[in-house]
Design a protein around this motif. Sequence first.
Motif, short mmCIF file in Angstrom:
data_model
loop_
_atom_site.label_atom_id
_atom_site.label_comp_id
_atom_site.label_asym_id
_atom_site.label_seq_id
_atom_site.Cartn_x
_atom_site.Cartn_y
_atom_site.Cartn_z
N VAL A 32 -5.35 -3.50 9.27
CA VAL A 32 -4.58 -4.94 8.85
C VAL A 32 -3.91 -4.33 7.56
O VAL A 32 -4.53 -4.03 6.60
CB VAL A 32 -5.44 -6.01 8.56
CG1 VAL A 32 -4.59 -7.19 7.98
CG2 VAL A 32 -6.35 -6.45 9.61
N GLY A 33 -2.69 -4.31 7.61
CA GLY A 33 -1.79 -3.90 6.45
C GLY A 33 -0.97 -2.65 6.53
O GLY A 33 -1.59 -1.66 6.71
N GLY A 34 0.40 -2.80 6.42
CA GLY A 34 1.14 -1.52 6.48
C GLY A 34 1.73 -1.03 5.38
O GLY A 34 2.89 -0.62 5.26
N ALA A 89 -6.73 -3.21 4.93
CA ALA A 89 -5.91 -2.61 3.68
C ALA A 89 -4.65 -3.76 3.68
O ALA A 89 -3.52 -3.25 3.65
CB ALA A 89 -5.32 -1.23 4.32
N GLU A 90 -5.08 -4.83 3.12
CA GLU A 90 -4.09 -5.66 2.89
C GLU A 90 -3.29 -5.56 1.22
O GLU A 90 -2.28 -6.29 1.06
CB GLU A 90 -4.45 -7.19 2.79
CG GLU A 90 -5.36 -7.42 4.16
CD GLU A 90 -5.98 -8.94 3.83
OE1 GLU A 90 -5.43 -9.89 4.23
OE2 GLU A 90 -7.17 -8.88 3.58
N LEU A 133 -14.24 -2.45 7.27
CA LEU A 133 -14.27 -1.58 5.96
C LEU A 133 -13.05 -2.21 5.04
O LEU A 133 -12.06 -2.77 5.80
CB LEU A 133 -13.99 -0.23 6.33
CG LEU A 133 -14.77 0.50 7.37
CD1 LEU A 133 -14.31 0.41 8.86
CD2 LEU A 133 -14.82 2.07 6.92
N LEU A 134 -13.25 -2.18 3.82
CA LEU A 134 -12.21 -2.28 2.90
C LEU A 134 -11.76 -1.03 2.21
O LEU A 134 -12.39 -0.13 2.06
CB LEU A 134 -12.75 -3.17 1.91
CG LEU A 134 -13.49 -4.57 2.10
CD1 LEU A 134 -13.93 -5.32 0.88
CD2 LEU A 134 -12.41 -5.31 2.94
N ALA A 135 -10.47 -0.84 2.07
CA ALA A 135 -9.68 0.41 1.68
C ALA A 135 -8.59 -0.07 0.65
O ALA A 135 -7.91 -1.00 0.85
CB ALA A 135 -9.36 1.24 2.63
N GLY A 136 -8.22 0.99 0.01
CA GLY A 136 -7.02 0.97 -1.17
C GLY A 136 -7.28 -0.22 -2.06
O GLY A 136 -8.32 -0.54 -2.38
N CYS A 137 -6.08 -1.13 -2.17
CA CYS A 137 -6.02 -1.99 -3.46
C CYS A 137 -6.82 -3.21 -3.01
O CYS A 137 -7.30 -4.11 -3.68
CB CYS A 137 -4.45 -2.44 -3.80
SG CYS A 137 -3.86 -0.82 -4.87
#
Length: 545
Positions: free
Chosen positions: A12-14, A181-182, A318-322
């Motif tokens: 989820v999130g580009g 990765a929103e 999983l959560l990632a990035g900001c």
Amino acid sequence: MSEEMNYDVVIVGGGPCGLSAAIRLKQLAGDDLQVCLLEKGSEIGAHILSGAVFEARALAELFPDWEERGAPLDTPVSEDEVHFLRGPERSIRVPPALVPAPMHNRGNHVISLGLLCRWLGTQAEALGVDLFPGFPAARPLYEGDAIGGVVTGEMGLDADGRPKPHHEPGVVLRARYTLFAEGCRGHLGRELIERFGLDAQADPPHYGLGIKELWEIDPGRHRPGLVLHTFGWPLSESGTGGGGFLYHWGDNLVSVGLITDLNYGNPWLSPFEEFQRCKQHPLLRGHLQGGRRVAYGARTISKGGLLSQPRMVLPGGLLAGCEAGTLNVAKIKGIHCAMKSGMLAAESVYEALAGGDPGGGVLEQYEQRYRGSWLYDELHRSRNFGPALHRWGPFLGGLFNLLDQNLFRGALPLDVHDRKPDHEALRPKEECRAIEYPRPDGEISFDRLSSVFLSNTHHEEDQPCHLRLRDPELPIRLNLERYGAPEQRYCPAGVYEILEEGDGPRLQINAANCLHCKACDIKDPGQNIVWVPPEGGGGPNYPNM
């Protein structure tokens, strides 16, 4: 009935994190894993906004031949300056020896993150990733106590939520693992963190609101690769943290912006107007004089650092990035961090699935990989940077950071905590000085509505409002009466207005103006405004921000 699609992994999130994760998965698995990526913007890059000065470390790991592949890193940093703005006319350049070491930019590039994400999108697609721009993930798909994928938003609902003739239900995307990765303050990440208690051991998250313009300037003034950062005026007048930036890149382009810490106290402060004032300082005005604005936008950034990070794993997700707060505040950079965290998540998912994992588990190896990476080391060394500035201000906090970063390399054996959420920092209006902002001159400073026009923002008018109020009466009862309706000022797009009518004041929400910056979701003093995604493809359409 909703259509269903099955994948091994749904992302989820580009942005840079989600795209890097998708690419790394396909590099490792090839055709053995089916991977799809959802992006709420109309195309990859449409909602992407960043400064941006870019450190290529993670990109070089993802694609060692990135130069041969044509990655859009065309402007290496040539000059690197930090200035203290003492007032509306005066400034002092900070000697390089007194600038915290992580802020130095030798070897970095000035880029458009939107262009980089578009390039990453082509690389992902070439590897076989299914990219679905214009399809926001509306809600997680819960299967018992685990995440089993996501459901995309419905299309074709009217303002009252009733199906229109062209209505399309959301699509159910099932996955063995789902990577969120929103970006900063993702609405699904917010829900998951609360539902699974992922932040139980963390400090509250902290944020800044970045407002940016892209200018085309006189070629005679262009200095490709100049990186200029400022702190002090105008935010210092209200005791607010943050700072400005101005970067020269591309064909006579300049990116200029201001980041305002959202823990500010004065409810009369307007981050948009502070930015317009900041550009009038001779140090910045001299670069812009005679040029023209070509784009405008805004986005919040995660500034809490390592001590505010939630757990990054949950059953099936999983959560990632900001989304997980991986931005390095000391470096004023988050792109390389987001990319690396996405790659670590991808490697962990691949290892599990390649080993016969059926999905739905808690991938502890992701957090183990993270703690053993250069990313964790980097964020651990800068963990006190943001909290020190919040707790002790720019001078005492700045002195602490100078000693911590330049002398001890971030290894001081203490943690500086900031446990007050940003929205609780707002003070009653009677306790604060009202701020009178100058009228825009139409040359360097501008109004909100002409600025929003340059963001190419578009939403279908006849759809449910994506800015939801938990209590419709709270904006008047609390926000207006106690804080003077601060949403009218912290929103950089003029979304919120207090209208006086016969039966009293009411809050008008101009949702069509929304830039998806998430400031309202963060700063609302009653935590009453909830941002959810509008119909797919809505929002800004940034060309190269």
